[in-house]
Design an enzyme around this catalytic site. Structure first.
Site, PDB file in Angstrom:
ATOM      1  N   SER A 104       0.712  -1.313   0.083  1.00 46.74           N
ATOM      2  CA  SER A 104       0.048  -0.102  -0.042  1.00 46.74           C
ATOM      3  C   SER A 104       0.825   1.145   0.045  1.00 46.74           C
ATOM      4  CB  SER A 104      -0.954  -0.141   1.171  1.00 46.74           C
ATOM      5  OG  SER A 104      -0.016   0.248   2.422  1.00 46.74           O
ATOM      6  N   LYS A 105       1.963   1.143   0.220  1.00 46.22           N
ATOM      7  CA  LYS A 105       2.960   2.410   0.563  1.00 46.22           C
ATOM      8  C   LYS A 105       3.137   3.324  -0.884  1.00 46.22           C
ATOM      9  CE  LYS A 105       3.736   1.244   4.727  1.00 46.22           C
ATOM     10  NZ  LYS A 105       2.310   1.013   5.368  1.00 46.22           N
ATOM     11  N   ASN A 106       3.566   4.122  -0.617  1.00 44.72           N
ATOM     12  CA  ASN A 106       3.958   5.119  -1.841  1.00 44.72           C
ATOM     13  C   ASN A 106       4.961   4.593  -2.962  1.00 44.72           C
ATOM     14  OD1 ASN A 106       2.362   6.858  -0.151  1.00 44.72           O
ATOM     15  ND2 ASN A 106       2.890   8.753  -1.089  1.00 44.72           N
TER      16      ASN A 106
END
Ligand SMILES: Cc1ncc(COP(=O)(O)O)c(C=O)c1O
Length: 346
Positions: free
Chosen positions: A180-182
Site C-alpha cells: 500500500s505504500k507510496n
C-alpha cells in the site's frame, strides 16, 4: 462504483524486468538490489541505504544498530501502526508514548517533558499519513539532550520538511515498501543514514556472521519493482497532493480536513479527516462502494499496555479519524463521487 483504498499500477517495463530476472535465474540478491539501494539513497540525498524484508524489521534493526539494550527507553507517538511499538518491544526497549500534535505527529513539547523524565536512548518520530514530523525541533532536542533519532518513514516516501526529505534528518531512518505504500514492492523495507559507523552496525544484521541474526534480505523481484516504482514516485506524490487539495477545498468546514505543517511537503499516503460522527460517515461511504477506513482504531500504549504521558489529542483523534482513498490512480469522477457521497451525510 467500487473504489479501493489502495491503488497499484504496473507497466510493461516492470513485467519485462520480472521476466528477465526469471530467465537469468539470478533471483536473489544481485544487481537490482544494488541499483535500488543506490537510487533510493540518491533520491533522499543520503549516503547509505540498505534494504531489508519489511518496515517492522527496519525499525527493529535500526534500534539494535543504535545500541538499544534491555530496559532502555524509546519514545514514540501515540498514533501509528502497531509496528512502531512492536519493534521497540522486540528489540528489548521500553516504549514511552507521547501525544500527537494537530498534524498527527509527535508533540515536541511533550517530547521534551518525556526526555527529561525518562532519558530515552532513542526517539522514533512517525511521519504519519505522509506528513513530516517537526524534525527541526526534534533534532534540536536530540542535540541538547543526547538521544538518537530513528525516523519511521513507512508512510512518507518523498515527504519533505524545510526542503530536506524525511529519511535524511535522523541518525537512522526506516522505510516500508509494503503493497500500500507510496513506493510498493509487495513487502520490503530499508534503512537509510549518513553515518558510516551506524551503517556498519546495520549491515551486521543483514550480512551474517558478526552475531546471530535473521535472514532479512529481499529478492531481485522486489528490488526491480521498487526501482521502477521509485522512478514514478515524484509524479504520483504530486497527483496525491492534487487530489488532497480538491478534497480539502470541498470538505473544509464540513469535516476537520488535514492541515499541512508550515514548511512541509505532505505526500498523502492517506487522506485522513476527522468528524464527531465518524462511524456513521464511514458506514455510509462503505455502503456506496468507497473503501473508507479508520487508521488506527487503537493508540499504541493502549494496544501494548505501555507507559504514556497524557494523550488527550490522540484519544480524541482516535474516535474521530477516518481515511478516504487518495491513491494516484483515482479518476476525477471517483474523486467527485467520494466528495458527493460524503456531502450527502454531512
Ligand atoms: C508507520 C508505520 N511503521 C511501520 C510499518 C511497518 O512496515 P511493514 O508492514 O513493512 O513491516 C508500517 C506499515 O505497515 C507503518 O505504516
Amino acid at each position: 462504483m467500487k473504489i479501493p483504498i489502495i491503488g497499484l499500477e504496473f507497466s510493461e517495463e516492470e513485467k519485462k524486468a520480472l521476466t528477465e530476472i526469471l530467465e537469468s535465474k539470478r533471483i536473489t540478491r544481485d544487481g537490482w538490489t544494488d541499483t535500488f539501494q543506490e537510487a533510493f539513497a540518491e533520491f533522499l540525498n543520503v549516503k547509505y541505504c540498505a534494504t531489508v524484508c519489511s518496515g517492522t524489521v527496519a525499525l527493529f534493526i535500526g534500534l539494535k544498530a543504535l545500541g538499544i539494550r534491555n530496559g532502555e527507553k524509546v519514545v514514540i507517538p501515540a498514533m501509528s501502526f502497531m509496528a512502531t511499538i512492536d519493534a521497540v518491544l522486540l528489540a528489548g526497549g521500553i516504549p514511552v508514548v507521547v501525544d500527537v500534535d494537530e498534524y498527527y505527529t509527535m508533540d515536541v513539547n511533550q517530547l521534551e517533558d518525556a526526555v527529561k523524565k525518562y532519558r530515552p536512548r532513542v526517539v522514533i518520530p512517525v511521519h504519519l499519513y505522509g506528513q513530516p514530523a517537526d524534525m527541526e525541533n526534534i533534532m534540536f532536542l536530540a542535540d541538547r539532550y543526547g538521544f538518537f533519532v530513528l525516523e519511521d518513514c513507512a508512510q512518507a516516501h518523498g515527504a519533505e520538511f524545510k526542503g530536506k526529505k524525511v529519511g535524511a534528518w535522523g541518525h537512522l531512518s526506516a522505510f516500508s515498501f509494503y503493497a500500500s505504500k507510496n513506493v510498493p514492492m509487495g513487502e520490503g523495507g530499508a534503512l537509510t543514514t549518513n553515518d558510516e559507523s551506524l551503517f556498519k552496525e546495520v549491515k551486521k544484521w543483514i550480512d551474517f556472521g558478526e552475531h546471530p541474526a535473521f535472514n532479512v534480505k529481499i529478492t531481485e523481484f522486489q528490488a526491480a519493482i521498487g526501482t521502477l516504482q521509485l522512478r514514478k514516485l515524484k509524479e504520483r506524490n504530486e497527483r496525491r497532493r492534487n487530489i488532497a487539495r480538491i478534497y480539502t477545498e470541498n470538505l473544509k468546514g464540513l469535516c476537520e480536513v488535514p492541515e499541512e505543517r508550515e514548511g512541509a511537503y505532505h505526500v498523502y499516503h492517506l487522506y485522513t479527516l476527522r468528524h464527531k460522527e465518524r462511524d456513521r460517515l464511514v458506514e455510509h461511504l462503505r455502503s456506496k462502494g468507497i473503501d473508507a477506513r479508520v487508521y488506527y482504531t487503537y493508540l499504541l500504549h493502549e494496544l501494548r499496555n505501555a507507559e504514556a504521558l497524557p494523550t488527550p489529542k490522540a484519544e480524541r483523534f482516535k474516535r474521530e479519524v477516518f481515511s478516504i482513498p487518495v491513491h494516484p490512480f483515482l479518476k476525477e469522477e471517483e474523486v467527485l463521487y467520494i466528495i458527493e457521497s460524503l456531502k450527502e451525510v454531512l
